[in-house]
Motif scaffolding. Structure first.
Motif, PDB file in Angstrom:
ATOM      1  N   GLU A 197     -22.324 -19.485  11.386  1.00 49.48           N
ATOM      2  CA  GLU A 197     -23.695 -19.550  11.890  1.00 49.48           C
ATOM      3  C   GLU A 197     -24.569 -18.499  11.207  1.00 49.48           C
ATOM      4  O   GLU A 197     -25.712 -18.781  10.816  1.00 49.48           O
ATOM      5  CB  GLU A 197     -23.700 -19.332  13.402  1.00 49.48           C
ATOM      6  CG  GLU A 197     -25.080 -19.440  14.034  1.00 49.48           C
ATOM      7  CD  GLU A 197     -25.042 -19.218  15.540  1.00 49.48           C
ATOM      8  OE1 GLU A 197     -26.132 -19.055  16.129  1.00 49.48           O
ATOM      9  OE2 GLU A 197     -23.940 -19.203  16.118  1.00 49.48           O
ATOM     10  N   ALA A 198     -24.017 -17.286  11.029  1.00 53.25           N
ATOM     11  CA  ALA A 198     -24.768 -16.235  10.344  1.00 53.25           C
ATOM     12  C   ALA A 198     -24.972 -16.553   8.872  1.00 53.25           C
ATOM     13  O   ALA A 198     -25.897 -16.034   8.237  1.00 53.25           O
ATOM     14  CB  ALA A 198     -24.041 -14.899  10.488  1.00 53.25           C
ATOM     15  N   VAL A 207     -13.299 -12.849   3.819  1.00 49.91           N
ATOM     16  CA  VAL A 207     -13.377 -11.413   3.573  1.00 49.91           C
ATOM     17  C   VAL A 207     -14.847 -11.004   3.477  1.00 49.91           C
ATOM     18  O   VAL A 207     -15.586 -11.516   2.635  1.00 49.91           O
ATOM     19  CB  VAL A 207     -12.648 -11.016   2.276  1.00 49.91           C
ATOM     20  CG1 VAL A 207     -12.654  -9.490   2.111  1.00 49.91           C
ATOM     21  CG2 VAL A 207     -11.224 -11.558   2.270  1.00 49.91           C
ATOM     22  N   VAL A 208     -15.254 -10.105   4.351  1.00 50.13           N
ATOM     23  CA  VAL A 208     -16.591  -9.524   4.270  1.00 50.13           C
ATOM     24  C   VAL A 208     -16.435  -8.205   3.517  1.00 50.13           C
ATOM     25  O   VAL A 208     -15.744  -7.297   3.977  1.00 50.13           O
ATOM     26  CB  VAL A 208     -17.200  -9.293   5.663  1.00 50.13           C
ATOM     27  CG1 VAL A 208     -18.600  -8.695   5.542  1.00 50.13           C
ATOM     28  CG2 VAL A 208     -17.248 -10.607   6.448  1.00 50.13           C
ATOM     29  N   VAL A 209     -17.057  -8.134   2.338  1.00 50.16           N
ATOM     30  CA  VAL A 209     -16.906  -6.969   1.468  1.00 50.16           C
ATOM     31  C   VAL A 209     -18.104  -6.044   1.662  1.00 50.16           C
ATOM     32  O   VAL A 209     -19.248  -6.447   1.462  1.00 50.16           O
ATOM     33  CB  VAL A 209     -16.802  -7.396  -0.007  1.00 50.16           C
ATOM     34  CG1 VAL A 209     -16.546  -6.170  -0.894  1.00 50.16           C
ATOM     35  CG2 VAL A 209     -15.696  -8.431  -0.197  1.00 50.16           C
ATOM     36  N   VAL A 260     -24.286 -10.457  10.713  1.00 54.24           N
ATOM     37  CA  VAL A 260     -22.906 -10.117  10.341  1.00 54.24           C
ATOM     38  C   VAL A 260     -22.597  -8.670  10.727  1.00 54.24           C
ATOM     39  O   VAL A 260     -21.512  -8.363  11.217  1.00 54.24           O
ATOM     40  CB  VAL A 260     -22.676 -10.344   8.833  1.00 54.24           C
ATOM     41  CG1 VAL A 260     -21.278  -9.887   8.428  1.00 54.24           C
ATOM     42  CG2 VAL A 260     -22.861 -11.824   8.486  1.00 54.24           C
ATOM     43  N   ARG A 261     -23.562  -7.792  10.528  1.00 51.51           N
ATOM     44  CA  ARG A 261     -23.390  -6.392  10.910  1.00 51.51           C
ATOM     45  C   ARG A 261     -23.066  -6.279  12.407  1.00 51.51           C
ATOM     46  O   ARG A 261     -22.181  -5.533  12.819  1.00 51.51           O
ATOM     47  CB  ARG A 261     -24.666  -5.617  10.584  1.00 51.51           C
ATOM     48  CG  ARG A 261     -24.531  -4.101  10.726  1.00 51.51           C
ATOM     49  CD  ARG A 261     -25.868  -3.405  10.498  1.00 51.51           C
ATOM     50  NE  ARG A 261     -26.482  -3.772   9.249  1.00 51.51           N
ATOM     51  CZ  ARG A 261     -26.162  -3.252   8.066  1.00 51.51           C
ATOM     52  NH1 ARG A 261     -25.197  -2.350   7.997  1.00 51.51           N
ATOM     53  NH2 ARG A 261     -26.774  -3.627   6.967  1.00 51.51           N
ATOM     54  N   HIS A 294     -25.929   1.991   7.979  1.00 49.59           N
ATOM     55  CA  HIS A 294     -25.944   2.445   6.590  1.00 49.59           C
ATOM     56  C   HIS A 294     -25.030   1.619   5.683  1.00 49.59           C
ATOM     57  O   HIS A 294     -25.116   1.717   4.462  1.00 49.59           O
ATOM     58  CB  HIS A 294     -25.525   3.922   6.506  1.00 49.59           C
ATOM     59  CG  HIS A 294     -24.132   4.168   6.991  1.00 49.59           C
ATOM     60  ND1 HIS A 294     -23.856   4.633   8.262  1.00 49.59           N
ATOM     61  CD2 HIS A 294     -22.921   4.008   6.396  1.00 49.59           C
ATOM     62  CE1 HIS A 294     -22.546   4.759   8.417  1.00 49.59           C
ATOM     63  NE2 HIS A 294     -21.959   4.380   7.290  1.00 49.59           N
ATOM     64  N   VAL A 295     -24.148   0.809   6.258  1.00 49.96           N
ATOM     65  CA  VAL A 295     -23.200   0.022   5.468  1.00 49.96           C
ATOM     66  C   VAL A 295     -23.941  -1.057   4.675  1.00 49.96           C
ATOM     67  O   VAL A 295     -24.830  -1.726   5.196  1.00 49.96           O
ATOM     68  CB  VAL A 295     -22.137  -0.615   6.388  1.00 49.96           C
ATOM     69  CG1 VAL A 295     -21.385  -1.733   5.687  1.00 49.96           C
ATOM     70  CG2 VAL A 295     -21.166   0.446   6.886  1.00 49.96           C
ATOM     71  N   LYS A 296     -23.561  -1.210   3.404  1.00 49.23           N
ATOM     72  CA  LYS A 296     -24.145  -2.237   2.546  1.00 49.23           C
ATOM     73  C   LYS A 296     -23.167  -3.397   2.368  1.00 49.23           C
ATOM     74  O   LYS A 296     -21.949  -3.201   2.382  1.00 49.23           O
ATOM     75  CB  LYS A 296     -24.476  -1.658   1.169  1.00 49.23           C
ATOM     76  CG  LYS A 296     -25.618  -0.659   1.169  1.00 49.23           C
ATOM     77  CD  LYS A 296     -26.944  -1.346   1.411  1.00 49.23           C
ATOM     78  CE  LYS A 296     -28.094  -0.383   1.317  1.00 49.23           C
ATOM     79  NZ  LYS A 296     -29.398  -1.035   1.584  1.00 49.23           N
ATOM     80  N   PHE A 297     -23.714  -4.596   2.170  1.00 46.11           N
ATOM     81  CA  PHE A 297     -22.889  -5.794   1.973  1.00 46.11           C
ATOM     82  C   PHE A 297     -22.861  -6.187   0.500  1.00 46.11           C
ATOM     83  O   PHE A 297     -23.910  -6.388  -0.110  1.00 46.11           O
ATOM     84  CB  PHE A 297     -23.439  -6.964   2.785  1.00 46.11           C
ATOM     85  CG  PHE A 297     -23.301  -6.804   4.271  1.00 46.11           C
ATOM     86  CD1 PHE A 297     -22.149  -7.209   4.924  1.00 46.11           C
ATOM     87  CD2 PHE A 297     -24.327  -6.244   5.011  1.00 46.11           C
ATOM     88  CE1 PHE A 297     -22.013  -7.049   6.296  1.00 46.11           C
ATOM     89  CE2 PHE A 297     -24.211  -6.087   6.383  1.00 46.11           C
ATOM     90  CZ  PHE A 297     -23.050  -6.492   7.031  1.00 46.11           C
ATOM     91  N   ALA A 298     -21.655  -6.313  -0.055  1.00 45.13           N
ATOM     92  CA  ALA A 298     -21.503  -6.854  -1.403  1.00 45.13           C
ATOM     93  C   ALA A 298     -21.452  -8.376  -1.361  1.00 45.13           C
ATOM     94  O   ALA A 298     -21.872  -9.047  -2.297  1.00 45.13           O
ATOM     95  CB  ALA A 298     -20.241  -6.306  -2.062  1.00 45.13           C
TER      96      ALA A 298
END
Length: 205
Positions: free
Chosen positions: A68-69, A83-85, A165-166, A174-178
């Motif tokens: 959904e996201a 896998v969420v990187v 997703v966060r 502060h986390v970034k998504f690749a």
């Protein structure tokens, strides 16, 4: 099946890799996931900081929420694992001593920690997060090759609502998504490669 003995060469993995969006409904053995990430953790990074973090989702309910996201992209729920990187430079800085090679003398380790801490603390949270993301993208490439090398397929995705997703994974701001990478045994064929000629992308000086 002994996947280690049947793994592909680097060249075979690169040539055979296609983006796959439909997967066989077969769980990936934990042993195979471990083998994949044992290779991925060897990815290179500047100063050995290793800012990448991998969130491996196999729970069906959570995959449905991730789909959904991801604006309804069905490969998320078709794949047995997703896998969420991500990249987390704040975690790196909080544990900077762990990145320093154990073979250094105590004095040299102290010097390295001080130098790295001083350098990155002189940057904004956003700037160092972006720096970490460039390093994490290297590991993302290694991940796709490791997946292919062990006989699985994947499909790199950037089309998703990062804030959703966060929230789903309870990740700090502060986390970034690749990206997101569904993985599994292919149940369809990808499109044939269509790439620029070598002359377009490489200039030899």
């Amino acid at each position: 099946m002994n996947t280690t003995e049947q793994s592909l060469s680097v060249r075979q993995a690169i040539e055979k890799r296609h983006s796959i969006r439909t997967y066989k409904q077969e769980p990936i053995p934990q042993q195979d996931l471990n083998k994949i990430f044992e290779l991925v953790r060897l990815s290179p990074s500047a100063w050995n900081l290793q800012p990448w973090r991998f969130h491996v989702v196999t729970d069906n309910d959570l995959k449905e929420k991730l789909e959904e996201a991801a604006y309804g992209q069905k490969q998320v729920t078709s794949a047995p694992a997703v896998v969420v990187v991500t990249s987390d430079m704040e975690d790196v800085l909080a544990n900077i001593a762990d990145t320093v090679h154990p073979g250094l003398s105590p004095e040299r380790k102290e010097e390295e920690v001080a130098n790295l801490s001083g350098f990155f603390n002189g940057m904004t949270v956003e700037d160092r997060a972006q720096w970490g993301l460039t390093q994490t993208n290297i590991a993302f490439g290694f991940l796709m090759l490791a997946v292919q090398g062990y006989g699985y397929s994947s499909n790199p995705m950037l089309g998703f609502d990062q804030e959703k997703v966060r929230e789903l994974l309870n990740l700090p701001g502060h986390v970034k998504f690749a990206g997101i990478l569904p993985i599994g045994k292919a149940d369809s064929e990808g499109y044939p490669h269509h790439r620029f000629d070598l002359e377009k992308i490489a200039t030899f000086h």
